[in-house]
Design an enzyme around this catalytic site. Structure first.
Site, short mmCIF file in Angstrom:
data_model
loop_
_atom_site.label_atom_id
_atom_site.label_comp_id
_atom_site.label_asym_id
_atom_site.label_seq_id
_atom_site.Cartn_x
_atom_site.Cartn_y
_atom_site.Cartn_z
N CYS A 280 0.63 -1.09 0.11
CA CYS A 280 -0.13 0.04 0.04
C CYS A 280 0.82 1.48 -0.13
CB CYS A 280 -1.13 0.15 1.31
SG CYS A 280 -2.04 -1.40 1.15
N1 NAD Z 1 -2.60 -5.79 1.91
C1 NAD Z 1 -3.14 -4.80 2.68
O1 NAD Z 1 -3.00 -4.50 3.75
C2 NAD Z 1 -4.12 -3.77 1.96
C3 NAD Z 1 -4.91 -2.98 2.76
C4 NAD Z 1 -5.76 -2.17 2.03
C5 NAD Z 1 -6.12 -2.18 0.77
N2 NAD Z 1 -5.52 -2.88 0.21
C6 NAD Z 1 -5.76 -3.00 -1.39
O2 NAD Z 1 -6.75 -4.06 -1.49
C7 NAD Z 1 -6.35 -4.67 -2.77
C8 NAD Z 1 -5.97 -6.15 -2.75
O3 NAD Z 1 -4.92 -6.40 -2.20
P1 NAD Z 1 -4.53 -7.49 -1.34
O4 NAD Z 1 -3.32 -7.13 -0.60
O5 NAD Z 1 -5.55 -8.27 -0.80
O6 NAD Z 1 -3.82 -8.44 -2.30
P2 NAD Z 1 -3.27 -9.92 -2.53
O7 NAD Z 1 -2.23 -9.88 -3.74
O8 NAD Z 1 -2.99 -10.39 -1.30
O9 NAD Z 1 -4.53 -10.49 -2.90
C9 NAD Z 1 -5.28 -10.42 -4.30
C10 NAD Z 1 -5.91 -11.88 -4.94
O10 NAD Z 1 -6.60 -11.39 -6.08
C11 NAD Z 1 -6.59 -12.69 -6.77
N3 NAD Z 1 -6.55 -12.27 -8.25
C12 NAD Z 1 -5.80 -11.68 -9.05
N4 NAD Z 1 -6.37 -11.49 -10.37
C13 NAD Z 1 -7.58 -12.03 -10.16
C14 NAD Z 1 -8.65 -11.97 -11.03
N5 NAD Z 1 -8.65 -11.48 -12.37
N6 NAD Z 1 -9.74 -12.60 -10.42
C15 NAD Z 1 -9.91 -13.20 -9.20
N7 NAD Z 1 -8.77 -13.10 -8.42
C16 NAD Z 1 -7.72 -12.45 -8.81
C17 NAD Z 1 -5.05 -13.17 -6.50
O11 NAD Z 1 -4.86 -14.38 -6.76
C18 NAD Z 1 -5.01 -12.79 -5.10
O12 NAD Z 1 -5.47 -13.84 -4.31
C19 NAD Z 1 -5.40 -3.61 -3.47
O13 NAD Z 1 -6.04 -2.77 -4.36
C20 NAD Z 1 -4.82 -3.20 -2.32
O14 NAD Z 1 -4.20 -1.96 -2.66
C21 NAD Z 1 -4.48 -3.96 0.47
#
Ligand code: NAD
Length: 449
Positions: A280
Site C-alpha cells: 500500500c
Molecule cells: N494488503 C493490505 O494490507 C491492503 C490494505 C488495504 C487495501 N489493500 C488493497 O486491496 C487490494 C487487494 O490487495 P491484497 O493485499 O489483498 O492483494 P493480494 O495479492 O493479497 O490478493 C489479491 C488476490 O486476487 C487474486 N486475483 C488476481 N487477479 C484476479 C482476478 N482477475 N480474478 C480473481 N482473483 C484475482 C490473486 O490471486 C490474490 O489471491 C489492493 O488494491 C490493495 O491496494 C490492501
C-alpha cells in the site's frame, strides 16, 4: 442468464441484502479478500470466494488459512456450516446478489497505475451480470476509477448502473499484523453511484462491520483511502529525514518521538525505519500522482516522500559501513552480515516491496555476504525484482550463527526474535527499529541505524 429489463430487480436485491438472504461473491481472496469473506459469512450472508489462483479455494475448502488475520478454526467452521465456499469458476457470479472486488492494484514498471486486474475482473463480471446485482470495488485506486473505468466495462453488457444494477466503492482498511483490529471492528467508508446504490452499500456493510461511514460519492471514498496512505507515506518520510538530521547532531530521534507523543493534541507519532514496504504505502500515492498529471498539477509532497523513503536503505547501509569501519576496521565488502526480518513489517510474512530485499541487494552489490533470519519467511519466494535471492532460506537464530557474522542488521522487529541472544553474541548490531533500546538491551556494540 436473463438480461431483459426488470423494474422490480433492485427492490428484491435491497430486500435480500437487508434480510441477510443475499449471496455475496468476494473476488480476490488475498490479504483483503479472505478476511472480508470471513466477516461477510460471519454476518450471516452465504458467501462465495472467487480467485484465479486454484490453491486459494483448495485451502479454504480444507479450512486452512493462509492469511495471518484469519484463524483456520474460524474458516473451517464457516465452511462446515455451508456459509463460505470458494471456487475458480466465475459462472458463480450469476448466483451472487452482491459482488465485491478485492484484486491487486500494483504499479507498472514505469510506476503508473496497473488497473489490469480490476479491468479483467470487471470484464468477467460483465459476462455474468444480471439485473438486480450490487457490485462494489474495494481495491485501492485513484478518484474516478469506479465511474470512469469499472462502470463502462460493466455497462458494455447492455445493463445500466443505477437502473439495472448498482455500483459502489468502499475502501479496505486492513492492517496486517495489528492484533487490536479486525475487518469487522474497523469503521468502513462506503459510497455508491446514486442514492439507491449509496443506501444499499451502507446497508450491506452495516451488517458486516460495526460502523459505516457514508460519503457522498465514489470519488470521495476513493480519495479517502489514497489520502490515508499518502498521510502515512509523508509522515514516515518526515521522521526518516528527522532521524538523519538528529543523528548528525547526536540526538536520538526515538527519544524525541517518545517525549513528543506525550502532547495530548496536535501530534501523532510515526516511527523511522529502513524504508517503506508492503502493498500500500509505497505504491498508492503514485496512483494519485499519476491522476494529477491529467490536471497539470504537481504532487510535490508525494514525490519528496517517495524520494526520502526509497533512499533509506542506502542510508542504513552507510551506517553499517561506518560502524564496521569504526568498531572493527573492517570494510563492508569483506563482512558477513546477518539480516533480521525479511518481511516489510513486524509479525507478518508479507515481503512485498520490503526494504530488506533492497538492503540485501545493496549489501551484496558492495561485496558483503548476507544471510537472513525471519521466523515468518522460511524461504524467499521468487520475485521478479529480486530474482537473485529467490529460494534462499532463513538461517537458524542461535549463538553460533550470530557470532559467526561480523554484524547483525535489524530491519524488522518481529516479536518472536530472541533479541537478548543477539545482544549477547553479536559483535556489532545496527538496529533500524530501536528494538534493543525498547527492550532495555542498550550496549556499546548496538548502533541505531
Ligand atoms: N494488503 C493490505 O494490507 C491492503 C490494505 C488495504 C487495501 N489493500 C488493497 O486491496 C487490494 C487487494 O490487495 P491484497 O493485499 O489483498 O492483494 P493480494 O495479492 O493479497 O490478493 C489479491 C488476490 O486476487 C487474486 N486475483 C488476481 N487477479 C484476479 C482476478 N482477475 N480474478 C480473481 N482473483 C484475482 C490473486 O490471486 C490474490 O489471491 C489492493 O488494491 C490493495 O491496494 C490492501
Amino acid at each position: 442468464m436473463s438480461r431483459q429489463l426488470d423494474s422490480g430487480a433492485l427492490d428484491r436485491l435491497a430486500r435480500r441484502v437487508i434480510e441477510c438472504e443475499a449471496i455475496v461473491g468476494v473476488i480476490g481472496l488475498g490479504y483483503v479478500g479472505l478476511p472480508l469473506a470471513v466477516a461477510v459469512a460471519r454476518a450471516g450472508y452465504g458467501t462465495i470466494g472467487l480467485d484465479v489462483d486454484p490453491e486459494k479455494p483448495q485451502h479454504i475448502a480444507a479450512g486452512r488459512s493462509y492469511i495471518g488475520a484469519v484463524m483456520s478454526g474460524d474458516l473451517k467452521a464457516l465452511v462446515a456450516a455451508g456459509r463460505l465456499s470458494a471456487t475458480t469458476d466465475f459462472t458463480a457470479i450469476e448466483r451472487c446478489d452482491v459482488i465485491v472486488i478485492c484484486v491487486p492494484t500494483p504499479l507498472t514498471r514505469h510506476r503508473t497505475p496497473d488497473l489490469s486486474y480490476i479491468e479483467t475482473t470487471a470484464r468477467t463480471i460483465a459476462k455474468y451480470l444480471r439485473p438486480g446485482q450490487l457490485v462494489v470495488l474495494e481495491s485501492t485506486t485513484y478518484p474516478g476509477t469506479t465511474r470512469e473505468v469499472v462502470q463502462p466495462i460493466l455497462e458494455s453488457c447492455g445493463l445500466q448502473a443505477g437502473r439495472d444494477f448498482l455500483l459502489g466503492y468502499s475502501p479496505e482498511r486492513e492492517d496486517p499484523g495489528n492484533q487490536s483490529f479486525e475487518t469487522a471492528s474497523i469503521p468502513k467508508v462506503v459510497s455508491g453511484q446514486g442514492a439507491q446504490a449509496s443506501e444499499l452499500v451502507a446497508a450491506f456493510y452495516g451488517r458486516v462491520v460495526k460502523q459505516v461511514v457514508p460519503v457522498p460519492s465514489c470519488e470521495i471514498a476513493e480519495a479517502v483511502k489514497i489520502t490515508e496512505n499518502i498521510f502515512r507515506a509523508v509522515n514516515i518520510a518526515l521522521v526518516n529525514e528527522l532521524k538523519i538530521i538528529f543523528d548528525a547532531m547526536g540526538v536520538d530521534v526515538w527519544q524525541v518521538i517518545d517525549a513528543a507523543k506525550t502532547k495530548p493534541f496536535g501530534y501523532m507519532p510515526f516511527y523511522p525505519g529502513p524504508g517503506l514496504g508492503g502493498h500500500c504505502i509505497p505504491i498508492d500515492p503514485y496512483y494519485l500522482a499519476w491522476k494529477s498529471r491529467e490536471f497539470d498539477l504537481p504532487t510535490r509532497f508525494i514525490e519528496l516522500a517517495g524520494e526520502i523513503n526509497t533512499q533509506m536503505p542506502v542510508y542504513v547501509v552507510r551506517r553499517l559501513e561506518e560502524a564496521l569501519d569504526r568498531t572493527a576496521g573492517m570494510a563492508l565488502g569483506a563482512s558477513r552480515v546477518l539480516l533480521i526480518g525479511l518481511a516489510y513489517k513486524k509479525n507478518v510474512a508479507d515481503i512485498r516491496e520490503s526494504p530488506s530485499l533492497r538492503l540485501i541487494e545493496l549489501l551484496e552489490r558492495r561485496g558483503a555476504r548476507v544471510s537472513y533470519h525471519d521466523p515468518f519467511v522460511p524461504a524467499v519466494p521468487a520475485t521478479r525484482e529480486h530474482s537473485e535471492i529467490g529460494g534462499r532460506a532463513s538461517v537458524p537464530l542461535d549463538a553460533a550463527t550470530v557470532a559467526a557474522h561480523d554484524a547483525v542488521l535489524v530491519a524488522t522487529d518481529h516479536d518472536d526474535i530472541d533479541y537478548a541472544l543477539i545482544a549477547a553474541h553479536a559483535r556489532l548490531i545496527v538496529d533500524t527499529r530501536n528494538v534493543f533500546a525498547r527492550l532495555g538491551l542498550s550496549a556499546g556494540h548496538i548502533v541505531k541505524g
